[in-house]
Design a protein around this motif. Structure first.
Motif, PDB file in Angstrom:
ATOM      1  N   ARG A 110      19.956  -7.516  71.989  1.00 56.52           N
ATOM      2  CA  ARG A 110      18.722  -7.096  71.339  1.00 56.52           C
ATOM      3  C   ARG A 110      18.104  -8.312  70.646  1.00 56.52           C
ATOM      4  O   ARG A 110      18.825  -9.129  70.039  1.00 56.52           O
ATOM      5  CB  ARG A 110      19.019  -6.004  70.308  1.00 56.52           C
ATOM      6  N   PRO A 111      16.785  -8.473  70.696  1.00 57.97           N
ATOM      7  CA  PRO A 111      16.155  -9.678  70.116  1.00 57.97           C
ATOM      8  C   PRO A 111      16.502  -9.922  68.659  1.00 57.97           C
ATOM      9  O   PRO A 111      16.644 -11.077  68.238  1.00 57.97           O
ATOM     10  CB  PRO A 111      14.660  -9.405  70.297  1.00 57.97           C
ATOM     11  N   GLU A 112      16.677  -8.856  67.880  1.00 58.74           N
ATOM     12  CA  GLU A 112      16.947  -9.052  66.458  1.00 58.74           C
ATOM     13  C   GLU A 112      18.351  -9.616  66.201  1.00 58.74           C
ATOM     14  O   GLU A 112      18.664 -10.038  65.081  1.00 58.74           O
ATOM     15  CB  GLU A 112      16.745  -7.750  65.663  1.00 58.74           C
ATOM     16  N   LEU A 113      19.203  -9.630  67.226  1.00 60.12           N
ATOM     17  CA  LEU A 113      20.537 -10.200  67.088  1.00 60.12           C
ATOM     18  C   LEU A 113      20.609 -11.649  67.563  1.00 60.12           C
ATOM     19  O   LEU A 113      21.669 -12.267  67.514  1.00 60.12           O
ATOM     20  CB  LEU A 113      21.553  -9.350  67.864  1.00 60.12           C
ATOM     21  N   HIS A 114      19.498 -12.180  68.024  1.00 59.65           N
ATOM     22  CA  HIS A 114      19.480 -13.567  68.505  1.00 59.65           C
ATOM     23  C   HIS A 114      19.182 -14.538  67.359  1.00 59.65           C
ATOM     24  O   HIS A 114      18.454 -14.209  66.419  1.00 59.65           O
ATOM     25  CB  HIS A 114      18.415 -13.739  69.589  1.00 59.65           C
ATOM     26  N   GLN A 115      19.742 -15.747  67.465  1.00 64.46           N
ATOM     27  CA  GLN A 115      19.415 -16.832  66.544  1.00 64.46           C
ATOM     28  C   GLN A 115      18.994 -18.046  67.373  1.00 64.46           C
ATOM     29  O   GLN A 115      19.395 -18.177  68.530  1.00 64.46           O
ATOM     30  CB  GLN A 115      20.646 -17.226  65.699  1.00 64.46           C
ATOM     31  N   THR A 116      18.232 -18.909  66.785  1.00 63.85           N
ATOM     32  CA  THR A 116      18.041 -20.211  67.419  1.00 63.85           C
ATOM     33  C   THR A 116      19.314 -21.019  67.203  1.00 63.85           C
ATOM     34  O   THR A 116      20.072 -20.777  66.247  1.00 63.85           O
ATOM     35  CB  THR A 116      16.856 -20.975  66.819  1.00 63.85           C
ATOM     36  N   CYS A 117      19.550 -21.982  68.070  1.00 65.76           N
ATOM     37  CA  CYS A 117      20.744 -22.814  67.918  1.00 65.76           C
ATOM     38  C   CYS A 117      20.725 -23.558  66.585  1.00 65.76           C
ATOM     39  O   CYS A 117      21.753 -23.697  65.917  1.00 65.76           O
ATOM     40  CB  CYS A 117      20.843 -23.803  69.076  1.00 65.76           C
ATOM     41  N   GLU A 118      19.530 -24.023  66.183  1.00 66.66           N
ATOM     42  CA  GLU A 118      19.419 -24.766  64.933  1.00 66.66           C
ATOM     43  C   GLU A 118      19.761 -23.882  63.736  1.00 66.66           C
ATOM     44  O   GLU A 118      20.497 -24.296  62.824  1.00 66.66           O
ATOM     45  CB  GLU A 118      18.007 -25.332  64.778  1.00 66.66           C
ATOM     46  N   SER A 173      25.991 -13.965  76.187  1.00 57.38           N
ATOM     47  CA  SER A 173      24.934 -14.016  75.171  1.00 57.38           C
ATOM     48  C   SER A 173      24.780 -15.396  74.550  1.00 57.38           C
ATOM     49  O   SER A 173      24.061 -15.540  73.556  1.00 57.38           O
ATOM     50  CB  SER A 173      25.221 -12.994  74.067  1.00 57.38           C
ATOM     51  N   ALA A 174      25.423 -16.414  75.129  1.00 58.43           N
ATOM     52  CA  ALA A 174      25.347 -17.759  74.552  1.00 58.43           C
ATOM     53  C   ALA A 174      24.861 -18.750  75.601  1.00 58.43           C
ATOM     54  O   ALA A 174      25.469 -18.893  76.667  1.00 58.43           O
ATOM     55  CB  ALA A 174      26.713 -18.183  74.023  1.00 58.43           C
ATOM     56  N   SER A 175      23.789 -19.438  75.296  1.00 59.64           N
ATOM     57  CA  SER A 175      23.284 -20.477  76.188  1.00 59.64           C
ATOM     58  C   SER A 175      24.178 -21.708  76.107  1.00 59.64           C
ATOM     59  O   SER A 175      25.039 -21.831  75.223  1.00 59.64           O
ATOM     60  CB  SER A 175      21.859 -20.860  75.790  1.00 59.64           C
ATOM     61  N   GLU A 176      23.945 -22.645  77.012  1.00 55.83           N
ATOM     62  CA  GLU A 176      24.684 -23.894  76.961  1.00 55.83           C
ATOM     63  C   GLU A 176      24.445 -24.617  75.635  1.00 55.83           C
ATOM     64  O   GLU A 176      25.362 -25.219  75.065  1.00 55.83           O
ATOM     65  CB  GLU A 176      24.297 -24.784  78.149  1.00 55.83           C
ATOM     66  N   GLN A 177      23.237 -24.544  75.119  1.00 55.22           N
ATOM     67  CA  GLN A 177      22.930 -25.194  73.849  1.00 55.22           C
ATOM     68  C   GLN A 177      23.711 -24.554  72.698  1.00 55.22           C
ATOM     69  O   GLN A 177      24.190 -25.249  71.795  1.00 55.22           O
ATOM     70  CB  GLN A 177      21.427 -25.126  73.569  1.00 55.22           C
ATOM     71  N   MET A 178      23.846 -23.229  72.723  1.00 54.92           N
ATOM     72  CA  MET A 178      24.606 -22.558  71.667  1.00 54.92           C
ATOM     73  C   MET A 178      26.090 -22.926  71.751  1.00 54.92           C
ATOM     74  O   MET A 178      26.751 -23.158  70.733  1.00 54.92           O
ATOM     75  CB  MET A 178      24.427 -21.044  71.765  1.00 54.92           C
ATOM     76  N   LEU A 179      26.615 -23.003  72.954  1.00 53.87           N
ATOM     77  CA  LEU A 179      28.017 -23.379  73.105  1.00 53.87           C
ATOM     78  C   LEU A 179      28.244 -24.829  72.691  1.00 53.87           C
ATOM     79  O   LEU A 179      29.299 -25.170  72.134  1.00 53.87           O
ATOM     80  CB  LEU A 179      28.465 -23.141  74.551  1.00 53.87           C
ATOM     81  N   GLU A 180      27.258 -25.686  72.927  1.00 55.07           N
ATOM     82  CA  GLU A 180      27.346 -27.068  72.440  1.00 55.07           C
ATOM     83  C   GLU A 180      27.407 -27.094  70.913  1.00 55.07           C
ATOM     84  O   GLU A 180      28.163 -27.880  70.317  1.00 55.07           O
ATOM     85  CB  GLU A 180      26.149 -27.880  72.930  1.00 55.07           C
ATOM     86  N   GLU A 207      35.690 -24.146  78.463  1.00 58.75           N
ATOM     87  CA  GLU A 207      36.327 -25.466  78.555  1.00 58.75           C
ATOM     88  C   GLU A 207      35.284 -26.584  78.579  1.00 58.75           C
ATOM     89  O   GLU A 207      35.490 -27.644  77.982  1.00 58.75           O
ATOM     90  CB  GLU A 207      37.189 -25.544  79.809  1.00 58.75           C
ATOM     91  N   ARG A 208      34.188 -26.347  79.264  1.00 57.22           N
ATOM     92  CA  ARG A 208      33.156 -27.366  79.427  1.00 57.22           C
ATOM     93  C   ARG A 208      32.666 -27.904  78.073  1.00 57.22           C
ATOM     94  O   ARG A 208      32.307 -29.077  77.935  1.00 57.22           O
ATOM     95  CB  ARG A 208      31.984 -26.758  80.204  1.00 57.22           C
ATOM     96  N   PHE A 209      32.693 -27.041  77.053  1.00 54.84           N
ATOM     97  CA  PHE A 209      32.150 -27.414  75.748  1.00 54.84           C
ATOM     98  C   PHE A 209      33.244 -27.706  74.717  1.00 54.84           C
ATOM     99  O   PHE A 209      32.975 -27.759  73.518  1.00 54.84           O
ATOM    100  CB  PHE A 209      31.199 -26.323  75.263  1.00 54.84           C
ATOM    101  N   GLY A 210      34.471 -27.889  75.188  1.00 58.10           N
ATOM    102  CA  GLY A 210      35.560 -28.280  74.299  1.00 58.10           C
ATOM    103  C   GLY A 210      35.987 -27.210  73.324  1.00 58.10           C
ATOM    104  O   GLY A 210      36.417 -27.520  72.206  1.00 58.10           O
ATOM    105  N   LEU A 211      35.909 -25.944  73.743  1.00 58.31           N
ATOM    106  CA  LEU A 211      36.162 -24.831  72.834  1.00 58.31           C
ATOM    107  C   LEU A 211      37.574 -24.263  72.911  1.00 58.31           C
ATOM    108  O   LEU A 211      37.937 -23.399  72.103  1.00 58.31           O
ATOM    109  CB  LEU A 211      35.151 -23.701  73.108  1.00 58.31           C
ATOM    110  N   ILE A 212      38.368 -24.725  73.872  1.00 56.97           N
ATOM    111  CA  ILE A 212      39.676 -24.121  74.102  1.00 56.97           C
ATOM    112  C   ILE A 212      40.783 -25.078  73.694  1.00 56.97           C
ATOM    113  O   ILE A 212      40.850 -26.224  74.146  1.00 56.97           O
ATOM    114  CB  ILE A 212      39.849 -23.728  75.588  1.00 56.97           C
ATOM    115  N   GLY A 213      41.653 -24.590  72.807  1.00 58.31           N
ATOM    116  CA  GLY A 213      42.773 -25.377  72.326  1.00 58.31           C
ATOM    117  C   GLY A 213      43.723 -24.503  71.535  1.00 58.31           C
ATOM    118  O   GLY A 213      43.614 -23.262  71.558  1.00 58.31           O
TER     119      GLY A 213
END
Length: 431
Positions: A165-173, A203-210, A253-259
């Protein structure tokens, strides 16, 4: 001053899947506590002789267990428990997301935060890895409620910038800034810790995962948690959104999130390549059997996870699951594994481990809590059968300590929780 609690005591200072003798079962046990720490755990006669000046609290007829550790639960979903008959994606659309949107109202969030932490304590959960809210003030309300209650909580802002839902979205910044502020306010404060939490890859773009990766690199001691491989339609959609990834795990894994600090919820549908990589990362999986059944997601392949040395703990997944009870969650894990494609028969020690020490290992706090080794935090649950109850009768006539422990998983509920302590401080009890 030293206090000795006298009752039957069970704990698992080692992994019973690897060590068949890991379960410590004391029919007449003594747990000596001083300044919120375990001083000694053993037979009552030996413990009382070692501490002749200690006060004794006689809890015989009941059982003392380590505090339960829930490695996957959603605070904004308390009030939608009981929504049966759905699969994951339609359950999200019809029940979960509309309720989570209500947390834009801070007064509503504060009320539910208190309901949530009270429910955790009342069910014997002393530590939890919690999905916070999509709204920073509501997430702060959870941290504040947990601090006031005295629970050991890891949580964070839930991050999403598409697919909901749009109200649950945030900008990455904005998400990055809000996380930094919450980390500064709550991470490492008392019994609180911060977790970076993208809702899931859908629900997460590449920018959000970065941004998630950046947060993890910038602050020591953060945890990471999200969902993975829960539902076949979810997996298909992730493949469309991230065509460059070999599989769902590859996105993270691509964004270094797994450890070692990563706890991934569900992993119901996972091939051996994913399991091998999870083990290589020393990541953990939060197994949520009640939710897997309620949403029709499938039966968790526990045997294959163990064959690949993937760490497993338990989560209730409120509100896709069926409640806050970790005893019930362990029981459902046992029952479902009897019917799995590769069946496993869990014994009482393994069930207790999954609900306690395994969670501590997944969260990297097994040197602090999860069992009753000397020096650890006195995080405990006193299970007290009600007079003339079925549980009371079974415990009184059980032929072995293991039978007593099995009876707790099959018969005890929240009405049997007599007292709960964290660092020796009572967070729930009517004694």
């Amino acid at each position: 001053m030293t206090e000795i609690l006298r009752a039957a005591i069970f704990h698992t200072p080692a992994n019973p899947f690897a060590n068949p003798k890991a379960l410590i079962a004391l029919d007449d046990g003594g747990l000596a506590i001083e300044a919120g720490r375990v001083v000694q755990c053993g037979d009552f006669a030996a413990v009382s002789a070692a501490h002749p000046g200690a006060s004794v609290r006689d809890w015989r007829g009941g059982v003392i267990l380590p505090g339960f550790i829930d490695t996957h639960i959603h605070y904004p979903q308390v009030r939608i428990l009981g929504g049966l008959g759905h699969s994951l994606l339609d359950w999200l659309e019809e029940l979960a997301l509309p309720e989570e949107a209500r947390f834009a109202d801070l007064s509503y969030a504060i009320t539910v935060a208190n309901e949530f932490v009270n429910a955790l304590a009342a069910h014997g959960t002393t530590t939890a890895l919690v999905f916070g809210s999509h709204f920073a003030p509501a997430t702060a309300a959870l941290f504040s409620a947990a601090e006031a209650k005295g629970l050991r909580i890891f949580s964070g802002l839930v991050l999403a910038d598409r697919g909901l839902r749009p109200e649950l979205h945030q900008t990455c910044e904005a998400a990055y800034r809000d996380c930094q502020e919450l980390i500064a306010r709550f991470h490492g404060k008392g019994r609180l810790g911060y977790a970076v939490i993208p809702r899931f890859a859908l629900s997460a773009s590449e920018q959000m995962l970065e941004a998630c990766g950046a947060l993890l690199r910038e602050t020591n001691g953060l945890r990471f948690t999200t969902h993975i491989n829960e539902n076949s339609l979810e997996i298909e959609e992730v493949a469309k959104l991230f065509p460059w990834a070999d599989d769902y795990l590859g996105v993270y894994e691509r964004f270094g999130l797994i450890g070692p600090a990563s706890v991934l919820a569900h992993n119901v549908i996972a091939d051996n390549a994913v399991l091998k990589r999870l083990a290589s990362h020393a990541a953990s999986v939060a197994h949520c059997p009640c939710s897997n059944a309620a949403l029709g997601s499938g039966v968790f392949p526990l045997k294959r996870h163990h064959e690949h040395s993937v760490r497993i703990a338990l989560g209730t997944d409120v509100g896709g699951g069926t409640g806050f009870g970790m005893l019930k969650e362990a029981l459902q894990a046992c029952l479902q594994q009897r019917l799995a494609v590769d069946p496993v028969t869990l014994n009482p020690g393994q069930m207790l481990y999954l609900a306690t020490r395994a969670g501590a290992e997944a969260l990297g706090i097994d040197s602090k809590t999860g069992d009753f080794e000397t020096g650890k935090a006195a995080d405990l649950v006193y299970v007290r059968p009600r007079p003339a109850s079925v549980l009371s009768a079974v415990l009184a006539h059980a032929e072995s300590p293991e039978h007593k422990l099995s009876a707790l998983f099959t018969t005890a509920g929240s009405d049997s929780i007599g007292e709960v302590r964290v660092d020796g401080e009572t967070v729930f009890g009517d004694n």
